[in-house]
Design an enzyme around this catalytic site. Structure first.
Site, PDB file in Angstrom:
ATOM      1  CE1 TYR A 134      -3.986   2.169   0.924  1.00  0.00           C
ATOM      2  CE2 TYR A 134      -2.722   3.107   2.528  1.00  0.00           C
ATOM      3  CZ  TYR A 134      -3.967   3.099   1.615  1.00  0.00           C
ATOM      4  OH  TYR A 134      -4.680   3.980   2.126  1.00  0.00           O
ATOM      5  CE  LYS A 184      -3.585   4.774  -1.511  1.00  0.00           C
ATOM      6  NZ  LYS A 184      -4.760   5.088  -2.422  1.00  0.00           N
TER       7      LYS A 184
HETATM    8  P1  NDP Z   1     -13.624   2.069   0.894  1.00  0.00           P
HETATM    9  O1  NDP Z   1     -13.299   0.941   0.965  1.00  0.00           O
HETATM   10  O2  NDP Z   1     -14.666   2.776   1.719  1.00  0.00           O
HETATM   11  O3  NDP Z   1     -14.263   2.737  -0.525  1.00  0.00           O
HETATM   12  C1  NDP Z   1     -13.276   2.386  -1.631  1.00  0.00           C
HETATM   13  C2  NDP Z   1     -14.056   2.669  -2.856  1.00  0.00           C
HETATM   14  O4  NDP Z   1     -13.115   2.252  -4.053  1.00  0.00           O
HETATM   15  C3  NDP Z   1     -15.313   1.958  -3.180  1.00  0.00           C
HETATM   16  O5  NDP Z   1     -16.238   2.746  -3.816  1.00  0.00           O
HETATM   17  C4  NDP Z   1     -14.932   0.700  -3.952  1.00  0.00           C
HETATM   18  O6  NDP Z   1     -15.989   0.249  -4.734  1.00  0.00           O
HETATM   19  C5  NDP Z   1     -14.070   1.205  -5.071  1.00  0.00           C
HETATM   20  N1  NDP Z   1     -13.142   0.278  -5.386  1.00  0.00           N
HETATM   21  C6  NDP Z   1     -12.180  -0.586  -4.648  1.00  0.00           C
HETATM   22  N2  NDP Z   1     -11.522  -1.304  -5.625  1.00  0.00           N
HETATM   23  C7  NDP Z   1     -12.010  -1.030  -6.685  1.00  0.00           C
HETATM   24  C8  NDP Z   1     -11.590  -1.643  -7.989  1.00  0.00           C
HETATM   25  N3  NDP Z   1     -10.877  -2.638  -8.091  1.00  0.00           N
HETATM   26  N4  NDP Z   1     -12.316  -0.975  -9.202  1.00  0.00           N
HETATM   27  C9  NDP Z   1     -13.373  -0.245  -8.875  1.00  0.00           C
HETATM   28  N5  NDP Z   1     -13.661   0.514  -7.595  1.00  0.00           N
HETATM   29  C10 NDP Z   1     -13.086  -0.035  -6.685  1.00  0.00           C
HETATM   30  O7  NDP Z   1     -12.380   3.189   1.155  1.00  0.00           O
HETATM   31  P2  NDP Z   1     -12.167   4.680   1.613  1.00  0.00           P
HETATM   32  O8  NDP Z   1     -13.229   5.683   1.624  1.00  0.00           O
HETATM   33  O9  NDP Z   1     -11.820   4.331   3.054  1.00  0.00           O
HETATM   34  O10 NDP Z   1     -10.568   5.212   0.967  1.00  0.00           O
HETATM   35  C11 NDP Z   1     -10.711   5.985  -0.444  1.00  0.00           C
HETATM   36  C12 NDP Z   1      -9.370   5.930  -0.867  1.00  0.00           C
HETATM   37  O11 NDP Z   1      -8.740   7.217   0.382  1.00  0.00           O
HETATM   38  C13 NDP Z   1      -8.751   4.755  -1.134  1.00  0.00           C
HETATM   39  O12 NDP Z   1      -7.591   5.142  -1.971  1.00  0.00           O
HETATM   40  C14 NDP Z   1      -7.735   4.858   0.403  1.00  0.00           C
HETATM   41  O13 NDP Z   1      -6.509   4.191   0.005  1.00  0.00           O
HETATM   42  C15 NDP Z   1      -7.425   6.298   0.775  1.00  0.00           C
HETATM   43  N6  NDP Z   1      -7.139   6.292   2.064  1.00  0.00           N
HETATM   44  C16 NDP Z   1      -8.167   6.128   3.106  1.00  0.00           C
HETATM   45  C17 NDP Z   1      -8.075   6.360   4.445  1.00  0.00           C
HETATM   46  C18 NDP Z   1      -8.900   5.962   5.336  1.00  0.00           C
HETATM   47  O14 NDP Z   1      -8.587   6.116   6.649  1.00  0.00           O
HETATM   48  N7  NDP Z   1     -10.092   5.405   5.151  1.00  0.00           N
HETATM   49  C19 NDP Z   1      -6.844   6.884   4.930  1.00  0.00           C
HETATM   50  C20 NDP Z   1      -5.984   7.157   3.718  1.00  0.00           C
HETATM   51  C21 NDP Z   1      -6.128   7.063   2.495  1.00  0.00           C
HETATM   52  P3  NDP Z   1     -17.355  -1.005  -4.082  1.00  0.00           P
HETATM   53  O15 NDP Z   1     -17.325  -0.581  -2.540  1.00  0.00           O
HETATM   54  O16 NDP Z   1     -18.117  -0.964  -4.894  1.00  0.00           O
HETATM   55  O17 NDP Z   1     -16.402  -2.150  -4.048  1.00  0.00           O
END
Ligand code: NDP
Length: 259
Positions: A167, A171
């Protein structure tokens, strides 16, 4: 003599008439970004992978703001997804002003137990997909001499994290990708930036063991976890016309968790 001073645009409508693509908009941070884009006036095309009900809720939120949201169920690991989604946005709305690379996954393990599959999955989803979306979105942005690219990394790209070599590498790759792209597209009125959240209060954070959550909160200087809206506000600022002189930068949204 009267000086022609441009009227300041109210932040809440600064994306009026614009079109944004957001990956991963069915929940969490992505949904908050889609909603904030719409609140500021943009129509949005967003992708998601599995969560149909979540995608419908995101659309309902945008409908309530009297903007249009179109959901594309597509896996960003598929090599054709970026091309298809970009083409759909252009067909439907005729332009792309903003691209937000938000879709991401984590598959944690210490490096000596990391499977090749967990490595590849995270690199494909969190880094390669962003490359493909940027590659697809830049030509129409270049044509119109305007564009905003924002990619969601993590503070763990900057500091490393136990159990997250895949990860953190993906990133950190996003940051190098963004800085290089920023150099390539700057002359065309396009900016490229990264937002690096600390721990954000999403389903993922809620599922963490309480002591790990508390340790993260203790690392911040504001004494709380960030919210999805905290991240969306930073993204919306970088995605707006007011941020025209900010490019190639990494904006941490982490309550001072990493500094
Ligand atoms: P979630 O797991 O809540 O949501 C992830 C989203 O990405 C969902 O809409 C999911 O779709 C979609 N997704 C995942 N894999 C795929 C794929 N292969 N193809 C298409 N869509 C995909 O994540 P967060 O909201 O927590 O995180 C969002 C971003 O922020 C990410 O990049 C994460 O790494 C980053 N981040 C998050 C942090 C946190 O504390 N939450 C901290 C730092 C960074 P579906 O649900 O339909 O599968």
């Amino acid at each position: 003599m009267t000086l022609a001073v441009p009227r300041p645009v109210a932040a809440e409508r600064e994306l009026d008439g614009q079109v944004a693509i957001v990956t991963g908009g069915s929940r969490g941070i992505g949904r908050a970004i889609v909603t904030e884009m719409a609140r500021r006036g943009a129509d949005v095309v967003f992708t998601y992978r599995t969560d149909d009900a979540g995608a419908r809720d995101t659309i309902a939120g945008v409908d309530a703001l009297e903007r249009r949201a179109v959901a594309q169920r597509a896996d960003v690991r598929d090599a054709e997804t970026a091309r298809h989604v970009t083409a759909a946005a252009l067909d439907l709305f005729g332009r792309i002003d903003v691209l937000v690379n938000n879709a991401g996954v984590a598959r944690d393990a210490v490096v000596w137990k990391m499977t090749a599959e967990a490595w590849a999955d995270v690199i494909e989803t969190d880094l390669t997909a962003a490359f493909r979306f940027i590659r697809a979105a830049v030509p129409p942005m270049r044509e119109r001499r305007y564009g905003r690219i924002v990619s969601i990394a993590s503070i763990n790209a900057l500091r490393g994290k136990f159990g997250q070599s895949n990860y953190a590498a993906a990133k950190a790759g996003l940051i190098g990708l963004t800085k290089s792209v920023a150099r390539e597209v700057g002359a065309f009125g396009i900016t490229a930036n990264v937002v690096a959240p600390g721990l954000i209060d999403t389903a993922m954070a809620a599922a963490m063991p309480e002591e790990v959550r508390q340790r993260s909160i203790a690392e911040t200087v504001v004494g709380r976890l960030g919210t999805v809206e905290d991240v969306a506000q930073a993204v919306a600022f970088l995605a707006g016309p007011a941020a025209r002189h900010i490019t190639g930068t990494v904006l941490s949204v982490d309550g001072g968790q990493h500094m």
